[in-house]
Design an enzyme around this catalytic site. Structure first.
Site, PDB file in Angstrom:
ATOM      1  N   GLU A  44       0.070  -0.981   5.760  1.00 10.99           N
ATOM      2  CA  GLU A  44       1.050  -0.393   6.733  1.00 10.99           C
ATOM      3  C   GLU A  44       0.958   0.978   6.874  1.00 10.99           C
ATOM      4  O   GLU A  44       1.353   1.607   8.018  1.00 10.99           O
ATOM      5  CB  GLU A  44       2.610  -0.629   5.981  1.00 10.99           C
ATOM      6  CG  GLU A  44       3.721  -0.409   6.957  1.00 10.99           C
ATOM      7  CD  GLU A  44       4.071   0.921   7.080  1.00 10.99           C
ATOM      8  OE1 GLU A  44       5.049   1.349   7.932  1.00 10.99           O
ATOM      9  OE2 GLU A  44       3.899   1.849   6.258  1.00 10.99           O
ATOM     10  N   ASP A  91       0.832  -1.150  -0.042  1.00 12.08           N
ATOM     11  CA  ASP A  91      -0.009  -0.089   0.039  1.00 12.08           C
ATOM     12  C   ASP A  91       0.869   1.239   0.056  1.00 12.08           C
ATOM     13  O   ASP A  91       2.250   1.271   0.445  1.00 12.08           O
ATOM     14  CB  ASP A  91      -0.816   0.241   1.205  1.00 12.08           C
ATOM     15  CG  ASP A  91      -0.217   0.150   2.562  1.00 12.08           C
ATOM     16  OD1 ASP A  91       0.855  -0.481   2.654  1.00 12.08           O
ATOM     17  OD2 ASP A  91      -0.670   0.745   3.420  1.00 12.08           O
TER      18      ASP A  91
HETATM   19 ZN   LIG Z   1       6.621   2.547   4.168  1.00 16.11          ZN
END
Ligand SMILES: [Zn+2]
Length: 445
Positions: free
Chosen positions: A145, A82
């Site tokens: 994340e 992501d």
């Molecule tokens: Zn990162």
């Protein structure tokens, strides 16, 4: 051009942007990324065993197992698929994956699709050569994340459930950084051996509110403002943690003469060193202590209304050596006002410090691979200021290292989470080689 460049371009073009609101998440992009990854790395998908790590947002992290000759000391290579949303004015489209002037442009090239594709390409090439790693190699790719999501903790649960205790974990974080220290011309291969803990508080003051024409002194807004100023005037004590001393010791031989001896003997300087780092600016100051940043503010909804409630959000980065509890105590003492309510929104302790000297075979594996692939670089440990998915892995692994094997200039490091993110074509290819050599160097026992 190296074939891996085209793969990175293709994957950068898929806008896997993470938003805190799951409704905003483009699930098709995340699904498309996973499919495209399969198309780009056929051997990897054929030979490695995939466990999807599902999240409540409907996206999936990926956990791959590449069986090695032994399962005694498994290695985990991490990255995340992501990216953060786009902001600012870009020279090249943020999802163009354009190659111009020897650079690959786009959101995620540095953070963190570059590393993800480099890991996969290294594995793909080793599979083509018929390589079997000396130890099991796991690839753990998160999908959330950037929003401190669930995929990494769930991957850790999966590993724990299978009785896997990794020997070494390598995630994003450090880099082969140039222009990192004034006066030091060599790039530094900085390996994060710990990271600060991210903790957030709300400071709230409530009062009677009322009409703005009849204010009383020290209403909620003024009281909150006083609390903020008191906190701003009371920084936590500064000190220099062990990884920073080791960083200075390793940099000393490459530093200009006047400071060489000082850096080599940094540990014996007492309070002089932290004081100097605090004076040198906010970045070096953050290396020495827990920091507070007042971020959100809310109060009255209108100019002619006195707030009944005023709230400030405080983002805290907890330094190694401090704990959330000692920091909270500091905040209470600094504000010194029991009408200011302190609510803990999230609390994360700093990560444990991984071994960081050449005497440790795990750290040495990274250090020697850095020196082999980047012979001009000085490998050194450091304390990471930002948070990564790898902090979840500290519960099952003693050696968690944060290092992306890419040469990055100061401007490139500043482009992360900002605009004009780009990775050099040559730097990317070197990174593929670094992961390849790392896997080849994994010791059998
Ligand atoms: Zn990162």
């Amino acid at each position: 051009m190296d074939r891996a460049v085209g793969k990175l371009q293709t994957l950068v073009r898929i806008p896997t942007v993470s938003y805190r609101d799951p409704e905003q998440q483009d699930r098709d992009a995340f699904g498309g990324f996973v499919e495209e990854l399969r198309a780009q790395f056929p051997l990897l998908h054929e030979h490695l065993e995939l466990t999807p790590i599902r999240t409540t947002a409907g996206t999936s992290g990926l956990l791959f197992l590449w069986r090695g000759a032994s399962s005694v000391r498994p290695v985990v290579l991490m990255a995340h698929l992501d990216v953060v949303p786009v902001e600012g004015d870009w020279q090249h489209g943020p999802f163009s994956g354009e190659v111009a002037d020897g650079e690959i442009w786009g959101r995620g090239t540095l953070d963190d699709k570059g590393a993800l594709v480099a890991v996969c390409e290294a594995v793909e090439r080793l599979l083509e050569q018929g390589h079997t790693p000396a130890q099991d190699v796991w690839l753990s790719f998160g999908c959330d994340e950037e929003i401190f999501g669930e995929a990494a903790p769930r991957a850790v649960e999966e590993l724990r459930g299978r009785g896997v205790r990794p020997w070494v974990v390598v995630d994003e974080g450090g880099a082969v950084a140039s222009e990192a220290f004034p006066g030091i011309s060599r790039p530094i291969g900085v390996v994060g051996v710990t990271e600060k803990g991210v903790t957030s508080l709300d400071l709230t003051v409530e009062g009677r509110g009322g009409h703005a024409s009849t204010p009383s002194r020290m209403g909620p807004t003024a009281r909150l403002a006083r609390a903020i100023t008191r906190l701003d005037n009371a920084p936590m004590p500064a000190s220099v943690p062990a990884p920073t001393l080791e960083l200075f010791r390793r940099l000393a031989p490459h530093a200009p003469l006047p400071v060489r001896a000082l850096m080599a003997n940094a540990g014996r300087l007492g309070p002089v060193l932290p004081r100097a780092l605090v004076l040198a600016g906010p970045e070096t100051a953050a290396m020495t202590r827990t920091t507070f940043a007042v971020t959100t503010l809310s109060g009255s909804p209108a100019h002619n209304v006195i707030a009944q409630k005023a709230t400030a959000g405080v983002n805290i980065r907890v330094m190694v050596g401090d704990t959330v509890e000692t920091v909270l105590e500091h905040v209470r003492t600094a504000i010194d006002d029991d009408q200011v309510r302190i609510d803990v929104i999230e609390a994360n302790e700093p990560s444990p410090v991984s071994p960081m000297t050449s005497a440790d075979d795990g750290f040495r594996l990274l250090e020697e691979t850095i020196t082999e692939v980047f012979p001009d670089a000085v490998a050194a440990p450091y304390v990471m200021m930002a948070a990564t998915d790898s902090r979840s892995f500290t519960t099952i692994c003693d050696r968690v290292y944060r290092f992306a094997p890419f040469r990055m200039s100061k401007a490139q490091r500043q482009a992360i989470h900002s605009y004009d993110e780009h990775l050099g074509v040559d730097a990317f290819v070197e990174g593929v080689r670094w992961y390849q050599r790392l896997i080849e160097r994994i010791p059998s026992e």
